[in-house]
Design a protein around this motif. Structure first.
Motif, PDB file in Angstrom:
ATOM      1  N   PRO A   1      -2.158   1.531   7.077  1.00  0.00           N
ATOM      2  CA  PRO A   1      -2.993   1.555   6.075  1.00  0.00           C
ATOM      3  C   PRO A   1      -4.358   1.372   6.069  1.00  0.00           C
ATOM      4  O   PRO A   1      -4.763   0.227   6.680  1.00  0.00           O
ATOM      5  N   HIS A   2      -5.057   2.113   5.443  1.00  0.00           N
ATOM      6  CA  HIS A   2      -6.645   1.700   5.554  1.00  0.00           C
ATOM      7  C   HIS A   2      -7.172   0.415   5.092  1.00  0.00           C
ATOM      8  O   HIS A   2      -8.365  -0.252   5.378  1.00  0.00           O
ATOM      9  N   THR A   3      -6.235  -0.163   4.215  1.00  0.00           N
ATOM     10  CA  THR A   3      -6.621  -1.318   3.433  1.00  0.00           C
ATOM     11  C   THR A   3      -6.209  -2.604   4.505  1.00  0.00           C
ATOM     12  O   THR A   3      -6.268  -3.759   4.134  1.00  0.00           O
TER      13      THR A   3
ATOM     14  N   ASN B   1      -1.241   4.018  12.992  1.00  0.00           N
ATOM     15  CA  ASN B   1      -1.431   4.779  11.812  1.00  0.00           C
ATOM     16  C   ASN B   1      -1.468   3.732  10.538  1.00  0.00           C
ATOM     17  O   ASN B   1      -0.680   4.021   9.631  1.00  0.00           O
TER      18      ASN B   1
ATOM     19  N   CYS C   1       3.955   5.492  10.313  1.00  0.00           N
ATOM     20  CA  CYS C   1       3.494   4.503  10.643  1.00  0.00           C
ATOM     21  C   CYS C   1       4.258   3.443  11.360  1.00  0.00           C
ATOM     22  O   CYS C   1       5.428   3.104  11.125  1.00  0.00           O
TER      23      CYS C   1
ATOM     24  N   LYS D   1      -6.671  -3.776   7.489  1.00  0.00           N
ATOM     25  CA  LYS D   1      -7.500  -4.812   8.374  1.00  0.00           C
ATOM     26  C   LYS D   1      -8.389  -5.897   7.437  1.00  0.00           C
ATOM     27  O   LYS D   1      -8.148  -7.100   7.617  1.00  0.00           O
TER      28      LYS D   1
ATOM     29  N   ASN E   1      -9.389  -2.730  16.359  1.00  0.00           N
ATOM     30  CA  ASN E   1      -9.277  -1.470  16.325  1.00  0.00           C
ATOM     31  C   ASN E   1     -10.124  -0.553  16.704  1.00  0.00           C
ATOM     32  O   ASN E   1     -11.126  -0.943  17.355  1.00  0.00           O
TER      33      ASN E   1
ATOM     34  N   THR F   1      -5.003   6.363  14.445  1.00  0.00           N
ATOM     35  CA  THR F   1      -5.831   5.065  14.353  1.00  0.00           C
ATOM     36  C   THR F   1      -4.573   3.938  14.730  1.00  0.00           C
ATOM     37  O   THR F   1      -3.663   4.143  14.722  1.00  0.00           O
TER      38      THR F   1
ATOM     39  N   TYR G   1       0.829  -1.203  -0.100  1.00  0.00           N
ATOM     40  CA  TYR G   1       0.019   0.039   0.063  1.00  0.00           C
ATOM     41  C   TYR G   1       0.762   1.371   0.057  1.00  0.00           C
ATOM     42  O   TYR G   1       0.665   2.166  -0.815  1.00  0.00           O
TER      43      TYR G   1
END
Length: 313
Positions: free
Chosen positions: A283-285, A281, A215, A287, A313, A245, A28
């Motif tokens: 990547p949103h992909t 932090n 990250c 999980k 999370n 996050t 990512y």
């Protein structure tokens, strides 16, 4: 101080979780145009022989990465992945797991089989962009540092990769924030010393102050020790307080009942059965990628009571 050697454990289930997560993150992060700096605070030797004396002594890889390569797909009853997975990808394999196996396959061949296992430094290097990205490696063990330096030299990576025989916890402070303002930091000490747990917490706390948007990926063992139990809780508290996050992933391969002769006292269960990754932090992909891949990992590596995975999370 220098007794731990990862060569005894290379390719085990903990490495599978750590490097599966690492590959998914790098896929990512390197898809963005801007340059990326990756920092590995405890880099190890960089490359490990699975047919060497140390790996064969523990045989952990046979129940880890080698089992993944030799396993069977649950639906098609076909090999989960061939050694050359890029040419023999199976549709039912989760994409993140396939990416991980492909990364490993690039270091081996059909002729020799799965004989070497790349550590984090070589996996990271194989996924970075030579024209843009940087890799900073730290390893304090003198023998592993020499091995790491030799393996990096063979990469002919020039200034893209630097290797330093130093304390990664301390050196990280000098690198944050990076010039390009994008960084992935991997922290995975051996935790052989109890002080490692406190150093991880202090390191993350300092890093979030210096570079809150970085990250951060922390590997940790799940063992009956108070420090191990409290570490992910502390990391979560830090992330929440910093308003960042976070994602926590764990993998437990379970334990078969100990075998013993009639009248013989059962042997004590030993060996690491579970570990976790805590990412700040992420990547949103990530999980969704792990949600798809980890059930397949458990199906292949799980061996008894307690097997499973968690994602929070």
């Amino acid at each position: 101080m220098f007794s731990y050697r990862h060569a005894f454990h290379a390719g085990n289930h903990a490495d599978v979780l750590k490097h599966l997560t690492l590959v998914a993150m790098l896929k990512y992060l390197t898809d963005k145009d801007s340059a990326l700096t990756v920092i590995d605070t405890h880099a190890g030797a960089g490359l490990y022989r699975l047919d060497g004396d140390m790996a064969r002594t523990s045989a952990e890889a046979t129940q880890g990465v080698q089992k993944l390569f030799l396993g069977s797909d649950l639906e098609q009853k076909q090999p989960l992945a061939q050694i050359n997975t890029a040419q023999a990808a199976i549709k039912s394999v989760a994409s993140a797991l396939q990416d991980y196996l492909d990364a490993l396959a690039s270091f081996n061949s059909n002729a020799t089989g799965q004989r070497v296992y790349p550590g984090s430094p070589l996996i990271i290097h194989s996924l970075l962009r030579p024209e843009a990205d940087k890799l900073k490696l730290f390893e304090l063990h003198p023998t592993d540092y020499r091995s790491l330096s030799g393996h990096v030299k063979q990469l002919d990576a020039g200034r893209m990769v630097t290797v330093d025989c130093a304390n990664g916890f301390e050196k990280l402070k000098t690198l944050l924030p990076p010039p390009n303002k994008r960084a992935l930091v991997l922290i995975d000490p051996s935790y052989e010393m109890k002080s490692d747990y406190g150093q991880v917490s202090a390191c993350i706390q300092d890093a979030l102050l210096r570079f809150p948007t970085g990250c951060y990926a922390v590997w940790y063992p799940i063992i009956p020790r108070p420090e191990a139990h409290s570490l992910p809780k502390k990391l979560k508290t830090m992330a929440v307080q910093a308003k960042r996050t976070w994602l926590q992933a764990t993998l437990n391969i379970g334990q078969e009942p100990p075998r013993h002769a009639p009248g013989e006292k059962p042997s004590k269960l030993v060996g690491l059965r579970a570990s976790g990754m805590f990412i700040i932090n992420p990547p949103h992909t990530l999980k969704a990628a792990l949600q798809e891949a980890l059930p397949q990992v458990v199906a292949q590596l799980g061996r008894g009571r307690g097997k499973g995975f968690t994602l929070m999370n």
